[in-house]
Every structure is written in C-alpha cells, then in structure tokens.
Design a protein around this motif. Sequence first.
Motif, PDB file in Angstrom:
ATOM      1  N   LEU A   2       0.856  -1.176   0.000  1.00 45.86           N
ATOM      2  CA  LEU A   2       0.000   0.000   0.000  1.00 45.86           C
ATOM      3  C   LEU A   2       0.896   1.232   0.000  1.00 45.86           C
ATOM      4  O   LEU A   2       1.792   1.361   0.829  1.00 45.86           O
ATOM      5  N   ILE A   3       0.663   2.135  -0.918  1.00 47.44           N
ATOM      6  CA  ILE A   3       1.587   3.244  -1.109  1.00 47.44           C
ATOM      7  C   ILE A   3       1.076   4.543  -0.505  1.00 47.44           C
ATOM      8  O   ILE A   3       1.847   5.451  -0.210  1.00 47.44           O
ATOM      9  N   ARG A   4      -0.222   4.620  -0.302  1.00 50.25           N
ATOM     10  CA  ARG A   4      -0.769   5.880   0.190  1.00 50.25           C
ATOM     11  C   ARG A   4      -0.590   6.010   1.702  1.00 50.25           C
ATOM     12  O   ARG A   4      -0.576   5.029   2.446  1.00 50.25           O
ATOM     13  N   TYR A   5      -0.478   7.253   2.117  1.00 54.39           N
ATOM     14  CA  TYR A   5      -0.253   7.610   3.513  1.00 54.39           C
ATOM     15  C   TYR A   5      -1.280   6.951   4.423  1.00 54.39           C
ATOM     16  O   TYR A   5      -2.461   6.903   4.129  1.00 54.39           O
ATOM     17  N   ASN A   6      -0.815   6.401   5.527  1.00 62.96           N
ATOM     18  CA  ASN A   6      -1.643   5.833   6.586  1.00 62.96           C
ATOM     19  C   ASN A   6      -2.233   4.463   6.269  1.00 62.96           C
ATOM     20  O   ASN A   6      -3.130   3.999   6.983  1.00 62.96           O
ATOM     21  N   GLY A   7      -1.775   3.794   5.244  1.00 61.64           N
ATOM     22  CA  GLY A   7      -2.158   2.402   5.033  1.00 61.64           C
ATOM     23  C   GLY A   7      -3.651   2.173   5.024  1.00 61.64           C
ATOM     24  O   GLY A   7      -4.401   2.784   4.253  1.00 61.64           O
ATOM     25  N   GLY A  12       1.798  -1.328   7.971  1.00 69.98           N
ATOM     26  CA  GLY A  12       1.567  -1.079   9.391  1.00 69.98           C
ATOM     27  C   GLY A  12       2.721  -0.429  10.105  1.00 69.98           C
ATOM     28  O   GLY A  12       2.848  -0.579  11.322  1.00 69.98           O
ATOM     29  N   PHE A  13       3.563   0.291   9.393  1.00 72.81           N
ATOM     30  CA  PHE A  13       4.709   0.947  10.035  1.00 72.81           C
ATOM     31  C   PHE A  13       4.262   2.000  11.042  1.00 72.81           C
ATOM     32  O   PHE A  13       4.897   2.195  12.072  1.00 72.81           O
ATOM     33  N   ALA A  14       3.180   2.714  10.731  1.00 77.13           N
ATOM     34  CA  ALA A  14       2.527   3.561  11.733  1.00 77.13           C
ATOM     35  C   ALA A  14       1.514   2.662  12.431  1.00 77.13           C
ATOM     36  O   ALA A  14       0.448   2.362  11.896  1.00 77.13           O
ATOM     37  N   SER A  15       1.864   2.227  13.627  1.00 81.20           N
ATOM     38  CA  SER A  15       1.148   1.128  14.271  1.00 81.20           C
ATOM     39  C   SER A  15      -0.357   1.346  14.360  1.00 81.20           C
ATOM     40  O   SER A  15      -1.136   0.432  14.110  1.00 81.20           O
ATOM     41  N   TRP A  16      -0.782   2.546  14.685  1.00 82.89           N
ATOM     42  CA  TRP A  16      -2.204   2.800  14.897  1.00 82.89           C
ATOM     43  C   TRP A  16      -3.041   2.476  13.663  1.00 82.89           C
ATOM     44  O   TRP A  16      -4.167   1.976  13.781  1.00 82.89           O
ATOM     45  N   ASP A  19       1.132  10.145  14.233  1.00 80.37           N
ATOM     46  CA  ASP A  19       0.299   9.389  13.298  1.00 80.37           C
ATOM     47  C   ASP A  19       1.118   8.859  12.126  1.00 80.37           C
ATOM     48  O   ASP A  19       0.554   8.347  11.161  1.00 80.37           O
ATOM     49  N   ASN A  20       2.446   8.954  12.220  1.00 78.74           N
ATOM     50  CA  ASN A  20       3.297   8.534  11.111  1.00 78.74           C
ATOM     51  C   ASN A  20       4.341   7.559  11.642  1.00 78.74           C
ATOM     52  O   ASN A  20       4.187   6.972  12.709  1.00 78.74           O
ATOM     53  N   ASN A  21       5.385   7.365  10.901  1.00 77.36           N
ATOM     54  CA  ASN A  21       6.476   6.503  11.351  1.00 77.36           C
ATOM     55  C   ASN A  21       7.788   7.049  10.809  1.00 77.36           C
ATOM     56  O   ASN A  21       7.809   7.878   9.892  1.00 77.36           O
ATOM     57  N   ILE A  22       8.873   6.582  11.370  1.00 78.70           N
ATOM     58  CA  ILE A  22      10.191   6.964  10.883  1.00 78.70           C
ATOM     59  C   ILE A  22      11.097   5.746  10.951  1.00 78.70           C
ATOM     60  O   ILE A  22      10.976   4.916  11.856  1.00 78.70           O
ATOM     61  N   GLY A  23      11.957   5.617   9.955  1.00 80.92           N
ATOM     62  CA  GLY A  23      12.927   4.542   9.958  1.00 80.92           C
ATOM     63  C   GLY A  23      14.207   5.013  10.623  1.00 80.92           C
ATOM     64  O   GLY A  23      14.842   5.966  10.151  1.00 80.92           O
TER      65      GLY A  23
END
Length: 340
Positions: A176-181, A211-215, A275-279
């Motif tokens: 899934l490529i769009r923001y927030n899955g 699911g990188f942004a867990s919520w 609401d996001n994630n970071i590597g």
Amino acid sequence: MPDMTILNKYKQTRLELTECDHRVLEILGDFVPDNVFDSHAHINPAGGASNENESYAGYCEWMGPVLGNPSNIRLNMLAEVLGEEMRTLEGRRVVNDYLSGELAKAPKCVGSPLVGPDDTPEQIAELLSRPQVGGIKCYATTAPAEKAATMVTQDFLSEAVWEAANERKLPICLHLIRYNGLADAHNMEYIKTMTARYPDAKLVLAHAARGFASWAAVENIHKVAGIDNVWFDISCICEVGPIASAIMQTAGKKVMWGSDYPVCKYRGRSVSIGDNNIGLTGPVYGALEPLLQERAAPACLYALENLMAVKQAAILLNLDQTQIEDIFYNNAMKLYGLTD
C-alpha cells in the motif's frame, strides 16, 4: 525514493554481528522454527538503485545465522523494484529474467515476477507461465513519474493483473503506497472492491498492510481481515501492535513471516511517531550514533528487531508451537500450494 547511497552505508553486506545482535539472538533462543518460509524476500541483479547483487545463496548465507540456522529455508522471491528503470519493460525484463535464473537454483522456492501498469495480458501470461512462479509482484516505482504526487493503487496495479491472478488463483503482493495504510479511505475501498470483484485472486497486504505507523494497522486490520482472499505478511515490522493485530484478526491462519531482505540488513528499526512513522536507519541512525555509542546500545539489525517483535506478539497472544510454525512456514506453504 530513499537515497540508497546513504542507506547502503548502514547495510551489512556481510553479516557482522555486534554485541547487541548477540544479546538479541540469546533472547530469541529457539523461537524461530526449523522450517522457515520467507514470504517477502527481494532478489535482484547488480545495478539499479541498490547496486548490489542479491541471490538465493546470498540470502541463505546472510539470513541463516539470524534465523538460528534452520535446516529448511524456502523463499517467495520478489523481483527487486528500485530504480527508474522499473518504469520500463526492459528494466523489468532484466530483473524478471534474473529471478527466473535464481529460481532454477532453488527448486523448493517460488517467485513473484514484477509487473507494470503497461504490461499487456500476453506479457503477463508469459511471466506467469515461467517455472516456479507462485505469485505476482507490483510496486509504485513502475507507475509513470508524473503520478507520484497523486498516486493511487490503480496507477501501478492494473485490471489485467487482477484478471490474470483471478484466472490462475495466484497471490498478488501489494505494498500500500498511500499515507496511513488501511486508515486511508482509498486504500480501504480499493481492497474491498477488488477482492470482491476477483474472489479467486489472493491479495497479500505487505508489511501488515503498511503497518509501520502502528495505529493505522491496529485500528483497521479487522475491517479487511475477514475477507476470504486477503492475507498479510509481517515483513520488516518492528512493533508488536500490527503483528499481533494481524494474528488476532485472522486466528493466525493468514499471516506469514517475511524478512523484506535485503532491507533487513540495515541497522535500526521502524518506529511509530504520532500518526506517522520513521525509519531509524540511514542518516537518522547516523545522527543517533554518538548517543547510541555513549549508552553502549548500538542499533541491532532490522531482521532481529522484527523477530523480537514477532516473539513478543507470540508471547502476548499465548501462541502455541503449531501457531508459530504456521506463521513461519505452514501458512505460506498453503498460500503457494506447496507440499513437503
């Protein structure tokens, strides 16, 4: 697209275990079963953005010790997707031909060739007729460059691919490529619409449905987990929530472990922030290095961070050995129609 020149600085081309890695391996113990099916492993020729050759033999050499040296390793080999050349038929031909060559060396493995939005039904059929092909890979880097700012799944996953997968009862691996899955309305509508339209195709939502942004995963996986032809891989997820949610919502029967090799060679991990994630890798990890060294806590391998999260999810959900073996092996064997 990440800057691979920077990221590769933090990728361990040869496996070099640090003190942190050894401590994590001790914690993992014998958690990983002796039979492992990696449902999400990228195999690619030298060149392109990563400029490194990744082979089945290289995978086994590098990942074997990380996994506790299992006696049986199978892969779903995904044709690599990085580089501007993936937008061209010729660029995809190179990676797909390399994939076919690697599959010939690994008779227990399956592969998923890379398809693009401009592939014709005839070109798709040729790819899917190759030996050991068990699925289909699509990715956003095959879409036209001008679509980048407004991209939707249809820009890189065509109806022709769905028709081919439906006819042959094959899995499609979808990032899934769009923001927030799954929290993105387009993504949710697309999944529900296309899986209903093509019930014999199987949709594998990579990375616990982004699911990188867990919520986003925890709050939404239940909305698609009951769809018969939706599956999940948990590759490169380093937090317990998305993994546990996928397992809980499918009774663990449609969840597959994956490494995201060679991304799992990086040191660091992905974490939720707001609401996001970071590597925490590449330049971010570089900025943290002085602090990590000061605290004697060097970053571990992504691969080990992922396995730690899977083990913690298994403990919290009180999974038995059979359920753990399902996630690491049996579910993928079922999906790809394989027998021992």
